[in-house]
Design an enzyme around this catalytic site. Sequence first.
Site, PDB file in Angstrom:
ATOM      1  N   ASP A  35     -78.537   9.350 -51.408  1.00  0.00           N
ATOM      2  CA  ASP A  35     -77.727  10.535 -52.184  1.00  0.00           C
ATOM      3  C   ASP A  35     -76.881  11.094 -50.910  1.00  0.00           C
ATOM      4  O   ASP A  35     -75.728  11.253 -51.003  1.00  0.00           O
ATOM      5  CB  ASP A  35     -78.420  11.598 -53.031  1.00  0.00           C
ATOM      6  N   ALA A  36     -77.505  11.451 -49.510  1.00  0.00           N
ATOM      7  CA  ALA A  36     -76.597  12.274 -48.908  1.00  0.00           C
ATOM      8  C   ALA A  36     -75.540  11.376 -48.408  1.00  0.00           C
ATOM      9  O   ALA A  36     -74.484  11.803 -47.866  1.00  0.00           O
ATOM     10  CB  ALA A  36     -77.444  12.597 -47.809  1.00  0.00           C
ATOM     11  N   GLU A  37     -75.824  10.071 -48.094  1.00  0.00           N
ATOM     12  CA  GLU A  37     -74.832   9.013 -47.627  1.00  0.00           C
ATOM     13  C   GLU A  37     -73.571   8.815 -48.664  1.00  0.00           C
ATOM     14  O   GLU A  37     -72.292   9.018 -48.226  1.00  0.00           O
ATOM     15  CB  GLU A  37     -75.340   7.792 -47.445  1.00  0.00           C
ATOM     16  N   TYR A  38     -74.055   9.036 -49.785  1.00  0.00           N
ATOM     17  CA  TYR A  38     -73.191   8.730 -51.098  1.00  0.00           C
ATOM     18  C   TYR A  38     -72.274  10.015 -50.791  1.00  0.00           C
ATOM     19  O   TYR A  38     -70.886   9.983 -51.055  1.00  0.00           O
ATOM     20  CB  TYR A  38     -73.843   8.701 -52.378  1.00  0.00           C
ATOM     21  N   ASP A  39     -72.821  11.149 -50.700  1.00  0.00           N
ATOM     22  CA  ASP A  39     -72.251  12.591 -50.810  1.00  0.00           C
ATOM     23  C   ASP A  39     -71.123  12.501 -49.536  1.00  0.00           C
ATOM     24  O   ASP A  39     -70.035  13.089 -49.765  1.00  0.00           O
ATOM     25  CB  ASP A  39     -72.980  13.609 -50.664  1.00  0.00           C
ATOM     26  N   GLU A 118     -78.770  -8.023 -80.670  1.00  0.00           N
ATOM     27  CA  GLU A 118     -78.519  -6.798 -79.918  1.00  0.00           C
ATOM     28  C   GLU A 118     -79.152  -5.679 -80.758  1.00  0.00           C
ATOM     29  O   GLU A 118     -79.076  -5.396 -81.821  1.00  0.00           O
ATOM     30  CB  GLU A 118     -77.016  -6.828 -79.725  1.00  0.00           C
ATOM     31  N   LYS A 120     -78.915  -2.089 -81.882  1.00  0.00           N
ATOM     32  CA  LYS A 120     -77.687  -1.141 -82.630  1.00  0.00           C
ATOM     33  C   LYS A 120     -77.888   0.392 -82.041  1.00  0.00           C
ATOM     34  O   LYS A 120     -78.641   0.962 -82.655  1.00  0.00           O
ATOM     35  CB  LYS A 120     -77.934  -1.324 -84.202  1.00  0.00           C
ATOM     36  N   ASP A 122     -77.246   3.830 -81.295  1.00  0.00           N
ATOM     37  CA  ASP A 122     -76.807   5.144 -82.276  1.00  0.00           C
ATOM     38  C   ASP A 122     -75.898   5.913 -81.302  1.00  0.00           C
ATOM     39  O   ASP A 122     -76.383   7.000 -80.833  1.00  0.00           O
ATOM     40  CB  ASP A 122     -77.746   5.690 -82.691  1.00  0.00           C
ATOM     41  N   ARG A 141     -62.856   5.093 -81.824  1.00  0.00           N
ATOM     42  CA  ARG A 141     -62.653   4.180 -82.944  1.00  0.00           C
ATOM     43  C   ARG A 141     -61.772   5.063 -83.827  1.00  0.00           C
ATOM     44  O   ARG A 141     -60.956   3.988 -84.414  1.00  0.00           O
ATOM     45  CB  ARG A 141     -64.085   3.872 -83.617  1.00  0.00           C
ATOM     46  N   GLU A 196     -70.433   1.097 -76.985  1.00  0.00           N
ATOM     47  CA  GLU A 196     -70.888   2.438 -77.202  1.00  0.00           C
ATOM     48  C   GLU A 196     -71.413   3.527 -76.229  1.00  0.00           C
ATOM     49  O   GLU A 196     -71.985   3.139 -75.336  1.00  0.00           O
ATOM     50  CB  GLU A 196     -72.357   1.991 -78.136  1.00  0.00           C
ATOM     51  N   TYR A 248     -70.662  -4.317 -75.482  1.00  0.00           N
ATOM     52  CA  TYR A 248     -71.019  -5.177 -76.430  1.00  0.00           C
ATOM     53  C   TYR A 248     -70.079  -6.290 -76.735  1.00  0.00           C
ATOM     54  O   TYR A 248     -70.649  -7.399 -77.306  1.00  0.00           O
ATOM     55  CB  TYR A 248     -71.860  -5.025 -77.517  1.00  0.00           C
ATOM     56  N   LYS A 314     -75.690 -11.484 -84.814  1.00  0.00           N
ATOM     57  CA  LYS A 314     -74.383 -12.129 -84.647  1.00  0.00           C
ATOM     58  C   LYS A 314     -74.454 -13.528 -84.823  1.00  0.00           C
ATOM     59  O   LYS A 314     -75.198 -14.056 -83.866  1.00  0.00           O
ATOM     60  CB  LYS A 314     -73.481 -11.565 -83.510  1.00  0.00           C
ATOM     61  N   LYS A 338     -81.169  -2.840 -90.577  1.00  0.00           N
ATOM     62  CA  LYS A 338     -81.542  -1.203 -90.598  1.00  0.00           C
ATOM     63  C   LYS A 338     -83.018  -1.076 -90.936  1.00  0.00           C
ATOM     64  O   LYS A 338     -83.618  -1.544 -91.950  1.00  0.00           O
ATOM     65  CB  LYS A 338     -80.665  -0.117 -91.405  1.00  0.00           C
ATOM     66  N   CYS A 432     -86.515  43.094 -84.391  1.00  0.00           N
ATOM     67  CA  CYS A 432     -87.494  42.138 -83.816  1.00  0.00           C
ATOM     68  C   CYS A 432     -88.455  42.237 -84.604  1.00  0.00           C
ATOM     69  O   CYS A 432     -89.332  43.245 -84.674  1.00  0.00           O
ATOM     70  CB  CYS A 432     -87.775  42.393 -82.041  1.00  0.00           C
ATOM     71  N   CYS A 435     -91.304  43.754 -81.813  1.00  0.00           N
ATOM     72  CA  CYS A 435     -91.865  45.046 -81.399  1.00  0.00           C
ATOM     73  C   CYS A 435     -90.828  46.043 -82.303  1.00  0.00           C
ATOM     74  O   CYS A 435     -90.763  47.005 -81.931  1.00  0.00           O
ATOM     75  CB  CYS A 435     -91.134  45.152 -79.860  1.00  0.00           C
ATOM     76  N   CYS A 450     -83.828  39.868 -78.888  1.00  0.00           N
ATOM     77  CA  CYS A 450     -84.524  41.162 -78.949  1.00  0.00           C
ATOM     78  C   CYS A 450     -83.845  42.072 -77.904  1.00  0.00           C
ATOM     79  O   CYS A 450     -84.099  41.551 -76.694  1.00  0.00           O
ATOM     80  CB  CYS A 450     -85.917  40.919 -79.092  1.00  0.00           C
ATOM     81  N   CYS A 455     -90.882  43.760 -74.657  1.00  0.00           N
ATOM     82  CA  CYS A 455     -91.523  43.015 -76.167  1.00  0.00           C
ATOM     83  C   CYS A 455     -92.630  42.179 -75.597  1.00  0.00           C
ATOM     84  O   CYS A 455     -92.440  41.204 -74.799  1.00  0.00           O
ATOM     85  CB  CYS A 455     -90.457  42.283 -76.815  1.00  0.00           C
TER      86      CYS A 455
HETATM   87  S1  IVH Z   1     -70.741  -5.159 -83.271  1.00  0.00           S
HETATM   88  C1  IVH Z   1     -67.338  -6.432 -86.113  1.00  0.00           C
HETATM   89  N1  IVH Z   1     -72.996  -4.747 -81.761  1.00  0.00           N
HETATM   90  O1  IVH Z   1     -72.585  -0.029 -85.081  1.00  0.00           O
HETATM   91  C2  IVH Z   1     -68.190  -5.948 -85.037  1.00  0.00           C
HETATM   92  N2  IVH Z   1     -72.087  -2.751 -83.156  1.00  0.00           N
HETATM   93  O2  IVH Z   1     -72.061  -0.426 -88.204  1.00  0.00           O
HETATM   94  C3  IVH Z   1     -68.974  -4.700 -85.307  1.00  0.00           C
HETATM   95  N3  IVH Z   1     -72.822  -0.563 -82.838  1.00  0.00           N
HETATM   96  O3  IVH Z   1     -69.271   0.921 -85.357  1.00  0.00           O
HETATM   97  C4  IVH Z   1     -69.629  -4.114 -83.946  1.00  0.00           C
HETATM   98  N4  IVH Z   1     -74.479  -1.219 -81.462  1.00  0.00           N
HETATM   99  O4  IVH Z   1     -70.370   1.461 -83.205  1.00  0.00           O
HETATM  100  C5  IVH Z   1     -71.846  -4.116 -82.809  1.00  0.00           C
HETATM  101  N5  IVH Z   1     -74.636  -4.084 -80.318  1.00  0.00           N
HETATM  102  C6  IVH Z   1     -73.651  -3.607 -81.155  1.00  0.00           C
HETATM  103  C7  IVH Z   1     -73.672  -2.480 -81.829  1.00  0.00           C
HETATM  104  C8  IVH Z   1     -72.682  -1.692 -82.638  1.00  0.00           C
HETATM  105  C9  IVH Z   1     -74.042  -0.140 -82.221  1.00  0.00           C
HETATM  106  C10 IVH Z   1     -72.127   0.175 -83.931  1.00  0.00           C
HETATM  107  C11 IVH Z   1     -70.694   0.322 -83.630  1.00  0.00           C
HETATM  108  C12 IVH Z   1     -70.103   0.084 -85.122  1.00  0.00           C
HETATM  109  C13 IVH Z   1     -71.299   0.146 -86.019  1.00  0.00           C
HETATM  110  C14 IVH Z   1     -71.192  -0.848 -87.212  1.00  0.00           C
END
Ligand code: IVH
Length: 698
Positions: A35-39, A118, A120, A122, A141, A196, A248, A314, A338, A432, A435, A450, A455
């Site tokens: 880290d020091a070198e990076y800094d 893949e 998904k 969140d 988006r 994402e 992705y 996919k 899901k 509170c 107290c 408080c 307290c």
């Molecule tokens: S593919 C048409 N791959 O899920 C292709 N989406 O419900 C659509 N998401 O809005 C996207 N991980 O934000 C894809 N490995 C992944 C993903 C992914 C998360 C999200 C993405 C999209 C939503 C679709």
Amino acid sequence: MTIPDEVQARAARLRDLLNYHSYRYYVLDAPEISDAEYDALFNELKRLEEQYPELRTPDSPTQRVGGAVLDRFEKVPHPEPMLSLGNAFNVEELYAWRERFLRLLPEELTADLAYVVEPKIDGLTVVLHYHDGVFTVGATRGDGYVGEDITVNLRTVRDLPLRIPVAPGQRPPGGPEGLPLVTVARPPRRLVVRGEAYMTLADFQRFQAEQEAAGGKVYANPRNTAAGALRNLDSSVAASRPLHLWAYSVVVVEDSEFTPTSQWEALAFLHALGFPVTPQSRRFTDFAAVVRFVEAWADQRHSLPYETDGLVIKLDDFALQQRLGYVGKDPRWAVAYKYPSEEAITRLLEIRVNVGRTGTINPYAVLEPVSVGGVTVQHATLHNLDYIRDNDIRVGDMVAVKRAGEVIPQVLRPLVELRTGQEQVWEMPSRCPVCGEPVVQPEGEVAFYCTNSACPAQLVRGVEHFVSRGAMDIEGFGIRQAELFVEKGYIKDLADIYYLPWDEILQLEGYGEKRVANLRAAIEAAKSRPLARVLTALGIRGVGGTVAEALADHFGSVWRLMEATPEEITAIPGIGPKLASSIRNWFSHPQNRRVIEKLAAAGVRLAEEPPAEAAGPQPLAGQTWVITGTLPTLSREAATALIKAHGGKVTGSVSAKTSYLLAGEKPGSKLDAARKLGVPVVDEATLLRMIGREGSSS
Ligand code: IVH
């Protein structure tokens, strides 16, 4: 101002080096330099850019720290619509999805179909534009057709490449199993990537704890926290939150050494360019294997360090994807699988408050008991009054409750459509509950407090925090002991934990010889916890684990921190003026200084280095070392640790103050610098002799 050629070349070299090393650190988790070198490299570039502002290019790593404040976000049209996905909630629906597209394909094309699966993630969709390898624009988006330009915020995402490829011509390690080999030496002229942005669960928990301590806004989940940062007009907000990226999709690629023809190749391409790609992604040529993976994932997904809401399946081949096209907004060639949610619906019976260790009045919900992901939940946090108001949560509401990983259960939202009209809007109590002193809300803060610093609830909470896992970690000591010892008057301040009247405690019910001996031993053992733990344990508002680590690293002892000026404290990345003044304020109270003195007198470790008598001989005391090149047996980390363990210091660059340069093979510019300055150059064997480890192979 004309910039000398050598300065331009040096700045370009520094940018490349820093981009490469932050990729090693953040994406591959395999740093090559300290880290020091990076800094040191970072500061050199920063100085050059201050001298010659024209050097500040969009791909400069100095741009990752944020700072720009915008009036509004510009609109960015997407090169292609950013569409969403249809869902499947069980295996039957997954088979039905396959049936639907199989019917649209001629027989001969359905023989050997391949699928990519893949996680998904969140998080938030981001669309990243690169021109000649430089990250130029990043967008949200939006409505799927036009997004908002959040480039300045996205530059702060540490694993987002500012320039690609990050390691030209090399195949990066890691990535999903079985990914094809792609090497890229030259960036495509134009590239648009979809991915994402997200926050890890651990970072979210730390963030949440620190926000609560500092009286700031809290969010319901990592996704909202990331969104709040990326949609903030002040880019220092994004810079202060640890955000990450998974890439992705390749949306556009023009004039490229390599053009993917399938999703699996697209992931390989993104990986080769230096984008983070989820290592859990897999390719299958057999649909039954896809189904098995989906079933196994139901458990596996919980072991990921970030939140996912399912899997995306996919069809691999781009030509087939093209052929199948879309129904409405959903592609026919992909589906989101899901899992049943870890949410439950129950009635909110009552809202109560407890008093936190900094005096915060924290509302929580008393619920009709309900099972959430297999665990019965009766209480859930409501964070603060703003959260209750923003979400319009009322007493008597049916509410959605969620448990995620280690996070305390929380009330997410009311089910407004189920209201009867009997629900009550809740008000913060004016006194509170412990107290009876008045409750106030300081200007600009979300939290209520408080006002009574004496307290008892605060002291009990403070003790509970001090002994907790993330702090001093004293086994057998919890809220019960905190309440009992405070009530009995044994504990009047935090340091009293080390001065307990054991003879009296032995008289208490339930405190026999053995239990007391164990408790004493646990308290004793906690005296040697690392400095960062002690700093966390003190309960200074805003100082959670992450901040405490940074303070311990920077100051090395409580004594130095105690005397630090606000400027010295804010010099640490991620620590702003509010936090600095909270720290200064804490140490300015005589009763807190007294706690520190009592802790010291009890033998609690208050400095980074272990006490001298615990360490071995210190032959390198007072010396400053620099390491360069590849050493014959020791890694750089091991050499650094050895030097430190024997009293020496290790820094990143050679100066007149350097005592020795430890040089291995291919030493580079540090060797020249050392020779110029007359700094003695030694090899690994000499170092080992100096610390008395001659001929030892350990
Ligand atoms: S593919 C048409 N791959 O899920 C292709 N989406 O419900 C659509 N998401 O809005 C996207 N991980 O934000 C894809 N490995 C992944 C993903 C992914 C998360 C999200 C993405 C999209 C939503 C679709």
